[in-house]
Design a protein around this motif. Structure first.
Motif, PDB file in Angstrom:
ATOM      1  N   VAL A   1      10.302 -26.715   6.904  1.00 37.57           N
ATOM      2  CA  VAL A   1      10.909 -27.134   8.042  1.00 37.57           C
ATOM      3  C   VAL A   1      12.519 -26.348   7.849  1.00 37.57           C
ATOM      4  CG1 VAL A   1      12.264 -29.325   9.070  1.00 37.57           C
ATOM      5  CG2 VAL A   1       9.911 -29.677   8.212  1.00 37.57           C
TER       6      VAL A   1
ATOM      7  N   THR B   1      17.479 -33.567  13.469  1.00 37.63           N
ATOM      8  CA  THR B   1      16.193 -33.683  13.621  1.00 37.63           C
ATOM      9  C   THR B   1      15.776 -35.377  13.716  1.00 37.63           C
ATOM     10  OG1 THR B   1      15.793 -31.853  12.235  1.00 37.63           O
ATOM     11  CG2 THR B   1      14.374 -33.296  12.471  1.00 37.63           C
TER      12      THR B   1
ATOM     13  N   VAL C   1      12.681 -25.729  14.169  1.00 36.89           N
ATOM     14  CA  VAL C   1      12.205 -27.087  14.425  1.00 36.89           C
ATOM     15  C   VAL C   1      12.906 -27.748  15.815  1.00 36.89           C
ATOM     16  CG1 VAL C   1      11.053 -27.589  12.414  1.00 36.89           C
ATOM     17  CG2 VAL C   1      13.077 -28.951  13.032  1.00 36.89           C
ATOM     18  N   LEU C   2      14.147 -27.307  15.723  1.00 41.06           N
ATOM     19  CA  LEU C   2      15.080 -27.698  17.159  1.00 41.06           C
ATOM     20  C   LEU C   2      15.008 -26.822  18.012  1.00 41.06           C
ATOM     21  CD1 LEU C   2      18.041 -28.734  14.591  1.00 41.06           C
ATOM     22  CD2 LEU C   2      16.249 -30.191  15.589  1.00 41.06           C
TER      23      LEU C   2
ATOM     24  N   VAL D   1      11.680 -31.880  19.292  1.00 45.13           N
ATOM     25  CA  VAL D   1      11.440 -31.476  17.921  1.00 45.13           C
ATOM     26  C   VAL D   1       9.862 -30.842  17.863  1.00 45.13           C
ATOM     27  CG1 VAL D   1      11.007 -31.927  15.400  1.00 45.13           C
ATOM     28  CG2 VAL D   1      12.717 -33.109  16.673  1.00 45.13           C
TER      29      VAL D   1
ATOM     30  N   ARG E   1      21.120 -26.158  15.245  1.00 46.48           N
ATOM     31  CA  ARG E   1      20.576 -24.883  15.016  1.00 46.48           C
ATOM     32  C   ARG E   1      21.311 -23.675  15.352  1.00 46.48           C
ATOM     33  NH1 ARG E   1      14.812 -23.054  18.055  1.00 46.48           N
ATOM     34  NH2 ARG E   1      15.099 -20.667  17.611  1.00 46.48           N
TER      35      ARG E   1
ATOM     36  N   SER F   1      14.088 -37.025  17.009  1.00 47.50           N
ATOM     37  CA  SER F   1      12.996 -37.617  16.700  1.00 47.50           C
ATOM     38  C   SER F   1      12.907 -38.963  17.451  1.00 47.50           C
ATOM     39  CB  SER F   1      12.512 -37.781  15.337  1.00 47.50           C
ATOM     40  OG  SER F   1      12.254 -36.567  14.663  1.00 47.50           O
TER      41      SER F   1
ATOM     42  N   HIS G   1      19.417 -32.236   9.428  1.00 45.74           N
ATOM     43  CA  HIS G   1      18.618 -33.595   9.085  1.00 45.74           C
ATOM     44  C   HIS G   1      19.001 -34.553  10.358  1.00 45.74           C
ATOM     45  CE1 HIS G   1      17.637 -32.230   4.584  1.00 45.74           C
ATOM     46  NE2 HIS G   1      17.067 -31.745   5.655  1.00 45.74           N
TER      47      HIS G   1
ATOM     48  N   GLU H   1      15.690 -24.644  10.767  1.00 45.61           N
ATOM     49  CA  GLU H   1      16.310 -25.056  12.010  1.00 45.61           C
ATOM     50  C   GLU H   1      15.435 -24.622  13.422  1.00 45.61           C
ATOM     51  OE1 GLU H   1      16.901 -20.857  11.365  1.00 45.61           O
ATOM     52  OE2 GLU H   1      16.901 -22.427  10.030  1.00 45.61           O
TER      53      GLU H   1
ATOM     54  N   GLU I   1      15.414 -37.600   4.763  1.00 48.84           N
ATOM     55  CA  GLU I   1      15.097 -36.316   5.478  1.00 48.84           C
ATOM     56  C   GLU I   1      14.444 -35.274   4.542  1.00 48.84           C
ATOM     57  OE1 GLU I   1      14.905 -36.220   8.740  1.00 48.84           O
ATOM     58  OE2 GLU I   1      15.955 -38.018   8.915  1.00 48.84           O
TER      59      GLU I   1
END
Length: 755
Positions: A380, A152, A384-385, A641, A392, A156, A149, A382, A26
């Motif tokens: 990247v 994410t 991105v969540l 994501v 997050r 994903s 990680h 938190e 990650e």
């Protein structure tokens, strides 16, 4: 034999490749040779692994963190963690760090260091302990790098499965509409599924030898599925046209591979070169994306040129089985109806007033590109969540209530040159200097061992990715180190700045690779100097407009609520990936369009008529290909994501702009303005191009299975073209028209020749 061998190899590799998910990392977002990376390595070597892999926020349901019962329960849980998974535990209740509690003693922290330096092993350790961190009567929030990680990665996987579940049925329905036959429609989808499956095997093999970021699987799925379906569209469409022209199955397969297959090779080569440009960058994340993308595109092309022709040879005329269109009884021949009439009328309209077309489009695209001037790059985190994600929320709680533990400070490492540690006086004197740098709130010692002493500088701002934060890092790096001491500056801000600098250094080389490969291949295919230059400029314009819209949406936050994302600086690795993919695809569409124009020009058509011919023959092809890719990539726009949602939305914008406004309007109008000069090339270069032989070969078989030396097939259809396959995906395939073109009224003889 070919069908059996290729299918067995791909399925076998894919089955083994399912194990790749246990070997993915990650990380890889930093430049491993940068100063910030060397600072992190020096600290790890001297002080051991640093905490922060897992940060747990404990909040008692009643009372405070100082209650003896709470302390006893939390301590018991932390002491019971397996030592082979957790190497170090620091908490408020251990008495070592009173700052690990809020001022009102409402919440306290536990900071865990996981075993192993590998991100994959850290994730495995996290999976084993995360359910053991709960304390009765105490609310727990689990954050830190491992939790980020893990969330994410898990999301994903779900996003990938959902995107494929959405896109595949829709693509199949669209292909049935395009081809009118369920069997024909199923073949491109089959190729796409096999390409994705096979790419997992390649990634698994790669992951056994080097770090591969988990995001590479998503990229492989997106590109493998999208490009394989497009390649299958070209191949199946051309094969059905060959059958409709009266050729036997063997000749139809041969002609399909010699024409549409040539286009597939050209397209895949350009895209693989574009994705290979990511290998120029030092970040492991970008290299991972290159591995996944190149594997998927190469496999899509390989399967389209081996397994798919084998299937076509087996099916033959049965490819039209399960037709959903009602067969009409044979009727007397009707007067010839020009094919692609609507596209020719569009070409006429575009070329009648080219200046009135070019200027508004250029103004509009430049307006869309304007927000690029305010772009900011980050890494990247938190954001991105989704906002409701537990990892997050835990990280945001730490940043809000425990800013000293947010990891956003600047790490200053002092290392003695001769193996001796700097003296305490030297360290304190340098700390005082660091404290005078603009943007530094405070400086505290963070540990010392061997020849290393570490300082932690807290910034006045809360966002470590701002220009002000970067200026502070540069100010610290500009300080003169104590005599006999090396100073290394690390931390989030320094890591991000170093990664951006490394990307900026390599970006011109990647651009040179893309432009050079495009120019060389397009010149060898078309024999013109200006056509490749125009193609590069058009692709750059389309790319700039796309990124401008993405900055406006994802960074500046316009429509962020509708998209379900949190405005944040853009991750530079995703930008570079998007640039490679969009540039490759836009050049691909340019090839489809120009190939028919060059073919008509070679038959003696004027520039105006050649443009009309090209647009009439390829307009539907480009529209169909873009529509299918919009469906495949657009499904990722619903990902949870943010990085995948960014790619999904970006691909939709890029494909719509490129396949409609740029290729259908701007390209014809520009060619009309340039006129006959667009075809020019110096004599020696043109002879070189002709010797290279990348134009379509003349040994296409006729309906009787023999070679036509004049390059014509049955029914007098011209098969020769500068790049094979781009012209022949119409007619019986139902997406291009098989007859002549709707020529301008003042050129009736051209219509007959083209027909």
């Amino acid at each position: 034999m070919v069908l059996a061998l290729v299918a067995a190899a791909v399925v076998g590799a894919g089955s083994w490749g399912l194990g790749v998910f246990g070997h993915l990392s990650e990380g890889g977002y930093e430049d491993p040779g940068s100063e910030s990376s060397r600072a992190a390595e020096a600290v790890a070597a001297a002080l051991g692994p640093q905490g922060g892999d897992v940060i747990v926020v404990y909040t008692p349901e009643s009372g405070t963190v100082d209650d003896p019962a709470v302390a006893r329960e939390v301590t018991a849980v932390l002491d019971s963690l397996p030592t082979d998974k957790v190497t170090q535990v620091a908490s408020y209740w251990s008495g070592e760090a009173p700052e690990l509690a809020t001022a009102d003693r409402h919440s306290g922290l536990a900071v865990l260091t996981l075993a192993s330096d590998s991100s994959g092993d850290k994730l495995s350790a996290f999976h084993e302990i995360k359910d053991s961190l709960a304390v009765p009567g105490v609310e727990s929030q689990i954050g830190g790098g491992a939790a980020l990680h893990d969330s994410t990665s898990q999301r994903s996987k779900v996003d990938l499965a959902r995107a494929e579940a959405i896109s595949l049925p829709v693509v199949l329905i669209l292909l049935v509409i395009i081809f009118g036959s369920l069997v024909a429609a199923a073949l491109p989808v089959l190729v796409g599924g096999l390409a994705v499956l096979g790419s997992l095997g390649v990634l698994h093999l790669t992951a056994l030898n080097t770090d591969v970021n988990s995001f590479a699987v998503n990229v492989a799925s997106l590109l493998g599925l999208g490009m394989a379906i497009d390649y299958g569209l070209f191949m199946v469409g051309r094969f059905r046209e060959e059958l409709a022209a009266g050729r036997p199955t063997r000749a139809a397969v041969r002609n399909t591979v010699a024409t549409a297959g040539r286009t597939v090779v050209f397209s895949a080569t350009l895209l693989i070169i574009a994705l290979g440009g990511l290998l120029l960058f030092p970040q492991g994340f970008l290299r991972s994306l290159s591995y996944g993308g190149m594997a998927a595109v190469a496999l899509a092309a390989f399967i389209s040129l081996t397994l798919l022709p084998a299937l076509l040879g087996i099916l033959g005329p049965r490819i039209d089985k399960l037709s959903l269109r009602r067969r009409r009884p044979a009727a007397a021949p009707a007067p010839a109806t020009p094919a692609g009439g609507g596209w020719v009328r569009l070409a006429r309209l575009t070329m009648r007033r080219p200046v009135l077309v070019v200027l508004p489009i250029l103004a509009g695209l430049l307006l869309l590109a304007a927000p690029i001037g305010q772009v900011r790059f980050g890494e990247v985190d938190e954001r991105v969540l989704p906002a409701g994600d537990s990892a997050r929320q835990a990280i945001e709680t730490v940043k809000d209530e425990f800013p000293a533990m947010s990891g956003n400070g600047v790490q200053v490492v002092l290392r003695g040159d001769a193996g001796a540690a700097p003296t305490e006086a030297e360290v304190q004197a340098f700390a005082d200097e660091v404290g005078t740098v603009a943007g530094v709130r405070s400086v505290t010692p963070a540990g010392a061992a061997g020849d290393v002493a570490v300082l932690s500088a807290t910034l006045t701002g809360t966002d470590p990715l701002t220009d002000a934060a970067r200026a502070t890092v540069e100010g610290i790096r500009a300080l003169d180190p104590p005599d006999g001491t090396e100073v290394l500056v690390g931390g989030t801000t320094a890591r991000n700045a170093d990664s951006l600098d490394a990307t900026a250094r390599q970006l011109p080389w990647m651009a040179l690779l893309l432009v050079g490969a495009t120019f060389l291949l397009m010149f060898l295919a078309f024999g013109s100097i200006l056509l490749p230059i125009k193609a590069v400029l058009m692709s750059a314009l389309s790319l700039s407009a796309t990124f401008g819209v993405l900055v406006w949406l994802f960074q500046e936050g316009h429509g962020a609520g509708l998209l379900g994302v949190t405005p944040a600086p853009l991750e530079v690795g995703i930008i570079v990936l998007m640039a490679a993919v969009v540039f490759g695809l836009s050049t691909d569409y340019e090839v489809f369009l120009l190939s028919r124009m060059v073919e008509a020009r070679a038959r003696g058509a004027s520039t105006r008529d050649a443009v009309a011919t090209g647009l009439s023959r390829t307009g539907r092809v480009i529209s169909a290909a873009a529509l299918l890719l919009v469906v495949v990539t657009g499904a990722f726009a619903f990902a949870s994501v943010a990085m995948m949602r960014f790619i999904g939305v970006g691909m939709i914008i890029a494909l719509i702009l490129d396949a409609t406004v740029v290729r259908m309007l701007l390209v014809p109008a520009t060619m009309r303005l340039v006129g006959d000069a667009i075809w020019w090339a110096p004599g020696p270069l043109r002879r070189l191009q002709q010797r290279a032989g990348l134009q379509e070969s003349d040994d296409i078989e006729d309906a009787d299975g023999t070679d036509d030396g004049d390059g014509t097939g049955a029914a007098g259809e011209v098969d020769a073209g500068p790049v094979g396959g781009a012209r022949g995906i119409g007619g019986a395939a139902g997406i291009g028209g098989a007859g002549g073109i709707d020529s301008p009224d003042d050129e009736p003889e051209l219509a007959g020749r083209a027909s």
